[in-house]
Write a protein that holds these residues in place. Structure first.
Motif, PDB file in Angstrom:
ATOM      1  N   MET A   1       0.844  -1.194   0.000  1.00 29.09           N
ATOM      2  CA  MET A   1       0.000   0.000   0.000  1.00 29.09           C
ATOM      3  C   MET A   1       0.877   1.241   0.000  1.00 29.09           C
ATOM      4  O   MET A   1       1.883   1.289   0.688  1.00 29.09           O
ATOM      5  CB  MET A   1      -0.926   0.000   1.236  1.00 29.09           C
ATOM      6  N   GLY A   2       0.513   2.260  -0.775  1.00 29.67           N
ATOM      7  CA  GLY A   2       1.259   3.503  -0.786  1.00 29.67           C
ATOM      8  C   GLY A   2       0.719   4.442   0.274  1.00 29.67           C
ATOM      9  O   GLY A   2      -0.006   4.052   1.183  1.00 29.67           O
ATOM     10  N   GLY A   3       1.057   5.726   0.145  1.00 32.95           N
ATOM     11  CA  GLY A   3       0.585   6.704   1.101  1.00 32.95           C
ATOM     12  C   GLY A   3      -0.758   7.270   0.693  1.00 32.95           C
ATOM     13  O   GLY A   3      -1.087   7.362  -0.484  1.00 32.95           O
ATOM     14  N   LYS A   4      -1.554   7.642   1.659  1.00 31.95           N
ATOM     15  CA  LYS A   4      -2.854   8.277   1.391  1.00 31.95           C
ATOM     16  C   LYS A   4      -2.589   9.670   0.862  1.00 31.95           C
ATOM     17  O   LYS A   4      -1.847  10.435   1.466  1.00 31.95           O
ATOM     18  CB  LYS A   4      -3.676   8.339   2.678  1.00 31.95           C
ATOM     19  N   VAL A   5      -3.173  10.013  -0.249  1.00 29.23           N
ATOM     20  CA  VAL A   5      -2.954  11.325  -0.855  1.00 29.23           C
ATOM     21  C   VAL A   5      -3.891  12.341  -0.204  1.00 29.23           C
ATOM     22  O   VAL A   5      -5.114  12.248  -0.334  1.00 29.23           O
ATOM     23  CB  VAL A   5      -3.210  11.281  -2.377  1.00 29.23           C
ATOM     24  N   ARG A   6      -3.307  13.300   0.509  1.00 27.40           N
ATOM     25  CA  ARG A   6      -4.115  14.309   1.184  1.00 27.40           C
ATOM     26  C   ARG A   6      -4.180  15.615   0.398  1.00 27.40           C
ATOM     27  O   ARG A   6      -4.984  16.497   0.705  1.00 27.40           O
ATOM     28  CB  ARG A   6      -3.559  14.570   2.587  1.00 27.40           C
ATOM     29  N   ARG A   7      -3.306  15.767  -0.566  1.00 26.52           N
ATOM     30  CA  ARG A   7      -3.352  16.948  -1.428  1.00 26.52           C
ATOM     31  C   ARG A   7      -2.875  16.541  -2.816  1.00 26.52           C
ATOM     32  O   ARG A   7      -2.186  15.541  -2.977  1.00 26.52           O
ATOM     33  CB  ARG A   7      -2.490  18.082  -0.863  1.00 26.52           C
ATOM     34  N   LEU A   8      -3.226  17.339  -3.793  1.00 25.54           N
ATOM     35  CA  LEU A   8      -2.952  16.960  -5.178  1.00 25.54           C
ATOM     36  C   LEU A   8      -2.610  18.192  -5.987  1.00 25.54           C
ATOM     37  O   LEU A   8      -3.286  19.219  -5.890  1.00 25.54           O
ATOM     38  CB  LEU A   8      -4.188  16.273  -5.775  1.00 25.54           C
ATOM     39  N   ASP A   9      -1.525  18.112  -6.794  1.00 19.11           N
ATOM     40  CA  ASP A   9      -1.213  19.169  -7.748  1.00 19.11           C
ATOM     41  C   ASP A   9      -2.073  18.928  -8.978  1.00 19.11           C
ATOM     42  O   ASP A   9      -1.863  17.961  -9.710  1.00 19.11           O
ATOM     43  CB  ASP A   9       0.274  19.135  -8.121  1.00 19.11           C
ATOM     44  N   PHE A  10      -3.055  19.787  -9.174  1.00 19.11           N
ATOM     45  CA  PHE A  10      -4.009  19.589 -10.264  1.00 19.11           C
ATOM     46  C   PHE A  10      -3.661  20.500 -11.429  1.00 19.11           C
ATOM     47  O   PHE A  10      -3.465  21.702 -11.259  1.00 19.11           O
ATOM     48  CB  PHE A  10      -5.422  19.891  -9.764  1.00 19.11           C
ATOM     49  N   TYR A  11      -3.550  19.910 -12.616  1.00 19.09           N
ATOM     50  CA  TYR A  11      -3.235  20.673 -13.815  1.00 19.09           C
ATOM     51  C   TYR A  11      -4.491  20.740 -14.691  1.00 19.09           C
ATOM     52  O   TYR A  11      -4.810  19.799 -15.413  1.00 19.09           O
ATOM     53  CB  TYR A  11      -2.093  20.010 -14.585  1.00 19.09           C
ATOM     54  N   PRO A  12      -5.229  21.844 -14.637  1.00 19.93           N
ATOM     55  CA  PRO A  12      -6.502  21.923 -15.364  1.00 19.93           C
ATOM     56  C   PRO A  12      -6.349  21.759 -16.872  1.00 19.93           C
ATOM     57  O   PRO A  12      -7.206  21.167 -17.517  1.00 19.93           O
ATOM     58  CB  PRO A  12      -7.038  23.320 -14.996  1.00 19.93           C
ATOM     59  N   ASP A  13      -5.268  22.293 -17.449  1.00 22.57           N
ATOM     60  CA  ASP A  13      -5.088  22.163 -18.899  1.00 22.57           C
ATOM     61  C   ASP A  13      -5.000  20.705 -19.320  1.00 22.57           C
ATOM     62  O   ASP A  13      -5.573  20.287 -20.331  1.00 22.57           O
ATOM     63  CB  ASP A  13      -3.815  22.893 -19.353  1.00 22.57           C
ATOM     64  N   GLU A  14      -4.262  19.914 -18.527  1.00 21.66           N
ATOM     65  CA  GLU A  14      -4.099  18.502 -18.857  1.00 21.66           C
ATOM     66  C   GLU A  14      -5.425  17.749 -18.732  1.00 21.66           C
ATOM     67  O   GLU A  14      -5.730  16.879 -19.544  1.00 21.66           O
ATOM     68  CB  GLU A  14      -3.065  17.835 -17.933  1.00 21.66           C
TER      69      GLU A  14
ATOM     70  N   LYS B   1      -3.071   5.164 -13.848  1.00 20.13           N
ATOM     71  CA  LYS B   1      -1.647   5.449 -13.714  1.00 20.13           C
ATOM     72  C   LYS B   1      -1.366   6.735 -12.951  1.00 20.13           C
ATOM     73  O   LYS B   1      -0.571   6.744 -12.018  1.00 20.13           O
ATOM     74  CB  LYS B   1      -1.021   5.520 -15.114  1.00 20.13           C
ATOM     75  N   ARG B   2      -1.983   7.841 -13.339  1.00 20.41           N
ATOM     76  CA  ARG B   2      -1.691   9.120 -12.700  1.00 20.41           C
ATOM     77  C   ARG B   2      -2.064   9.090 -11.222  1.00 20.41           C
ATOM     78  O   ARG B   2      -1.332   9.571 -10.369  1.00 20.41           O
ATOM     79  CB  ARG B   2      -2.432  10.245 -13.406  1.00 20.41           C
ATOM     80  N   ALA B   3      -3.220   8.520 -10.915  1.00 25.95           N
ATOM     81  CA  ALA B   3      -3.658   8.458  -9.518  1.00 25.95           C
ATOM     82  C   ALA B   3      -2.669   7.654  -8.687  1.00 25.95           C
ATOM     83  O   ALA B   3      -2.343   8.019  -7.546  1.00 25.95           O
ATOM     84  CB  ALA B   3      -5.057   7.835  -9.433  1.00 25.95           C
ATOM     85  N   GLN B   4      -2.160   6.563  -9.258  1.00 21.54           N
ATOM     86  CA  GLN B   4      -1.228   5.738  -8.496  1.00 21.54           C
ATOM     87  C   GLN B   4       0.152   6.387  -8.391  1.00 21.54           C
ATOM     88  O   GLN B   4       0.878   6.153  -7.431  1.00 21.54           O
ATOM     89  CB  GLN B   4      -1.162   4.346  -9.115  1.00 21.54           C
ATOM     90  N   ASN B   5       0.504   7.223  -9.369  1.00 19.93           N
ATOM     91  CA  ASN B   5       1.737   8.000  -9.239  1.00 19.93           C
ATOM     92  C   ASN B   5       1.631   8.979  -8.073  1.00 19.93           C
ATOM     93  O   ASN B   5       2.593   9.217  -7.344  1.00 19.93           O
ATOM     94  CB  ASN B   5       2.032   8.770 -10.526  1.00 19.93           C
ATOM     95  N   GLU B   6       0.436   9.565  -7.906  1.00 13.47           N
ATOM     96  CA  GLU B   6       0.225  10.469  -6.779  1.00 13.47           C
ATOM     97  C   GLU B   6       0.325   9.724  -5.451  1.00 13.47           C
ATOM     98  O   GLU B   6       0.814  10.250  -4.456  1.00 13.47           O
ATOM     99  CB  GLU B   6      -1.148  11.148  -6.899  1.00 13.47           C
ATOM    100  N   VAL B   7      -0.143   8.476  -5.444  1.00 14.34           N
ATOM    101  CA  VAL B   7      -0.020   7.651  -4.240  1.00 14.34           C
ATOM    102  C   VAL B   7       1.454   7.433  -3.902  1.00 14.34           C
ATOM    103  O   VAL B   7       1.875   7.537  -2.744  1.00 14.34           O
ATOM    104  CB  VAL B   7      -0.728   6.294  -4.443  1.00 14.34           C
ATOM    105  N   LYS B   8       2.264   7.139  -4.923  1.00 16.57           N
ATOM    106  CA  LYS B   8       3.695   6.940  -4.690  1.00 16.57           C
ATOM    107  C   LYS B   8       4.356   8.205  -4.170  1.00 16.57           C
ATOM    108  O   LYS B   8       5.207   8.158  -3.290  1.00 16.57           O
ATOM    109  CB  LYS B   8       4.370   6.483  -5.987  1.00 16.57           C
ATOM    110  N   ARG B   9       3.963   9.342  -4.745  1.00 17.41           N
ATOM    111  CA  ARG B   9       4.542  10.604  -4.286  1.00 17.41           C
ATOM    112  C   ARG B   9       4.172  10.884  -2.841  1.00 17.41           C
ATOM    113  O   ARG B   9       4.979  11.378  -2.053  1.00 17.41           O
ATOM    114  CB  ARG B   9       4.041  11.737  -5.181  1.00 17.41           C
ATOM    115  N   ALA B  10       2.931  10.552  -2.475  1.00 17.58           N
ATOM    116  CA  ALA B  10       2.499  10.746  -1.097  1.00 17.58           C
ATOM    117  C   ALA B  10       3.315   9.855  -0.155  1.00 17.58           C
ATOM    118  O   ALA B  10       3.723  10.274   0.929  1.00 17.58           O
ATOM    119  CB  ALA B  10       1.009  10.444  -0.962  1.00 17.58           C
ATOM    120  N   ALA B  11       3.559   8.609  -0.588  1.00 22.15           N
ATOM    121  CA  ALA B  11       4.357   7.691   0.228  1.00 22.15           C
ATOM    122  C   ALA B  11       5.770   8.227   0.409  1.00 22.15           C
ATOM    123  O   ALA B  11       6.357   8.136   1.503  1.00 22.15           O
ATOM    124  CB  ALA B  11       4.400   6.315  -0.430  1.00 22.15           C
TER     125      ALA B  11
END
Length: 274
Positions: free
Chosen positions: A1-14, A87-97
């Motif tokens: 299990m990775g880390g719980k994502v409590r914040r997210l860098d959101f890119y509206p253009d993407e 993929k992107r959501a799980q990358n955010e999980v890894k970054r949180a971890a």
């Protein structure tokens, strides 16, 4: 299990480029809920149609149809053990971890990285001083803002583009080298940006290789979209050019954008637009 994502860098253009004009409002709602649950739980989630339907106030049968569409177009993936991932959501999980691990390591060393105390003791330097450190977002000599004041494609490459490539396993140095190589090969910043966004949206495991393939692939021409008669073909190209001139919007299904040497826009349409 990775880390719980409590914040997210959101890119509206993407987000707009990735799902705008591709997914319906309902499909976007299901897609975003699944991504949010993955980040909230820190891992791929069990495909529980009743749970998802309840969260989205949908009938389970309707929910299953939408998820099926998202799987078909590659926005979500379903593992053999019945878990939904993106993929992107799980990358955010890894970054949180990684953030959690870094915080724990710093805590064991007194709560802050080595040298942080000394840095905090340094007096602030006024803006524009010779010692001021430029960020990746600032390209002084060559960055040109867009007409509406949003960051240029070049600015984005050294912010959102670097993040996509490093999330795929490249170091920052390697990512910068890739961007430089694509430019050297003659691809425009806008074409590179569009390819990177497509790689991220489709959850490419190796964004660098994926982008290279996108940039070098021959443009696809959809007979249904382009029409079978010269008049309808011209009308459609003119409509696309209007969107390009108004807000810079361009879909990769039409091939490279008008400012790319490999563009498929007819010459007489380009001349009209100029």
């Amino acid at each position: 299990m990775g880390g719980k994502v409590r914040r997210l860098d959101f890119y509206p253009d993407e987000y707009v480029s990735g799902v705008g004009g591709v997914l319906t409002a309902v499909e976007q709602g299901v897609f975003w809920m699944v991504c949010t649950l993955i980040m909230s739980e820190g891992q791929a989630i069990k495909y529980d149609d009743r749970r998802l339907a309840g969260l989205l106030r949908m009938r389970p049968a309707d929910l299953r149809k939408v998820v099926g569409t998202l799987l078909d177009v590659g926005k979500l993936t379903l593992s053999d053990d019945g878990k939904l991932s993106q993929k992107r959501a799980q990358n955010e999980v890894k970054r949180a971890a990684n953030r959690i691990q870094s915080a724990q390591e710093n805590g064991s060393k007194g709560g802050r990285p080595a040298g942080k105390g000394e840095q905090n003791q340094q007096p602030d330097k006024p803006p524009g001083s010779s010692g001021e450190k430029l960020t990746n977002n600032y390209q002084p000599a060559t960055s040109i803002p867009s007409k509406d004041g949003t960051p240029s494609d070049q600015d984005w490459l050294f912010d959102g583009g670097l993040e996509i490539l490093t999330a795929g396993g490249s170091t920052e140095k390697q990512a910068r080298g890739l961007i430089g190589k694509w430019r050297k090969d003659g691809f425009t910043d806008r074409a590179i940006r569009a390819a990177l966004v497509e790689a991220q949206t489709n959850g490419a495991a190796e964004p660098n290789a994926y982008v290279t393939r996108i940039l070098r692939r021959p443009p696809k021409r959809d007979p249904t979209e382009l029409g079978t008669h010269a008049d309808s073909d011209t009308t459609r190209w003119r409509a696309r050019m209007r969107g390009w001139n108004e807000d810079g919007s361009w879909s990769t299904q039409f091939g490279p954008p008008p400012d790319d040497p490999r563009t498929q826009v007819p010459k007489h349409i380009l001349e009209e637009a100029r």
